[in-house]
Design a protein around this motif. Structure first.
Motif, PDB file in Angstrom:
ATOM      1  N   GLN A   1      25.382  71.079  43.756  1.00  0.00           N
ATOM      2  CA  GLN A   1      23.936  71.265  43.614  1.00  0.00           C
ATOM      3  C   GLN A   1      23.184  69.981  43.967  1.00  0.00           C
TER       4      GLN A   1
ATOM      5  N   ASP B   1      15.933  65.485  45.716  1.00  0.00           N
ATOM      6  CA  ASP B   1      15.246  66.766  45.643  1.00  0.00           C
ATOM      7  C   ASP B   1      13.897  66.566  44.945  1.00  0.00           C
TER       8      ASP B   1
ATOM      9  N   SER C   1      18.369  74.311  34.169  1.00  0.00           N
ATOM     10  CA  SER C   1      17.586  75.244  34.989  1.00  0.00           C
ATOM     11  C   SER C   1      17.664  74.898  36.470  1.00  0.00           C
ATOM     12  N   GLU C   2      17.975  73.661  36.785  1.00  0.00           N
ATOM     13  CA  GLU C   2      18.116  73.221  38.177  1.00  0.00           C
ATOM     14  C   GLU C   2      19.593  73.175  38.596  1.00  0.00           C
ATOM     15  N   GLU C   3      20.479  73.621  37.705  1.00  0.00           N
ATOM     16  CA  GLU C   3      21.927  73.594  37.930  1.00  0.00           C
ATOM     17  C   GLU C   3      22.452  72.173  38.159  1.00  0.00           C
TER      18      GLU C   3
ATOM     19  N   ARG D   1       9.613  69.342  38.925  1.00  0.00           N
ATOM     20  CA  ARG D   1       9.715  70.375  37.889  1.00  0.00           C
ATOM     21  C   ARG D   1      10.314  69.815  36.595  1.00  0.00           C
ATOM     22  N   VAL D   2      11.395  69.074  36.717  1.00  0.00           N
ATOM     23  CA  VAL D   2      12.054  68.510  35.525  1.00  0.00           C
ATOM     24  C   VAL D   2      11.141  67.496  34.861  1.00  0.00           C
TER      25      VAL D   2
ATOM     26  N   THR E   1      18.523  64.357  39.959  1.00  0.00           N
ATOM     27  CA  THR E   1      18.028  65.237  41.023  1.00  0.00           C
ATOM     28  C   THR E   1      18.211  64.622  42.402  1.00  0.00           C
TER      29      THR E   1
ATOM     30  N   ALA F   1      12.688  69.462  42.577  1.00  0.00           N
ATOM     31  CA  ALA F   1      13.424  69.482  41.302  1.00  0.00           C
ATOM     32  C   ALA F   1      12.972  68.324  40.428  1.00  0.00           C
TER      33      ALA F   1
END
Length: 171
Positions: A97, A17, A71-73, A23-24, A14, A20
């Protein structure tokens, strides 16, 4: 499970970020702490993959990692029959991304249509000169789940994945 190591592992993908990463990390913490609760919470997503029965903890953990990054590309999932050129495209989408400026060059024309494990070798051959290492995530299927980390972080990626119990191969 060491939450600090989980966050460090996730940040390899990530980068900067923070949202992100959060979330991950939360998603992976759940699967590591309580696989049954993870399978229940993400049942619909798993069903989209054709998974309706309980999975062994290792397989669920690996799939959770793939789906969280997807899901976060931050991961490209492709068929094993896809040509090297498609894998390069997917890695470049992941780099976009990640907000990285570097891109993999297109494979030489004779190598662009190569498929299977040889395509992975081609992608890694293109990644190394730009300071990247290709990460292949364990997935019991006929597809490749791929991402990238900085080449200088390849060993840390391997060690943290092993410590946390995720199946990855870092080229």
């Amino acid at each position: 499970m060491n939450q600090e190591n989980l966050s460090r592992f996730v940040q390899l993908f990530t980068l900067n970020d923070a949202e992100a990463t959060r979330r991950v990390s939360e998603r992976l913490a759940l699967v590591l702490r309580d696989p049954a609760a993870y399978q229940e919470q993400f049942a619909e997503e798993l069903e989209e993959r054709g998974i309706v029965a309980a999975l062994p903890a290792q397989e669920l953990r690996d799939l959770a990692l793939i789906d969280a990054l997807l899901s976060e590309e931050l991961l490209w999932e492709s068929d094993w029959k896809d040509p090297a050129a498609d894998l390069v495209y997917g890695i470049n989408e992941t780099l976009t991304q990640q907000k990285q400026a570097v891109r993999l060059p297109a494979p030489a024309s004779g190598r662009a249509t190569v498929t299977g494990p040889e395509a992975l070798d081609i992608v890694q051959d293109l990644a190394e000169p730009v300071g990247l290492a290709v990460v292949l995530f364990t997935l019991d299927s006929d597809s490749y789940a791929l991402s990238v980390v900085a080449d200088a972080q390849a060993e840390e990626t391997r060690q943290l994945a092993q410590e946390l119990g995720f199946g990855v191969t870092v080229y």
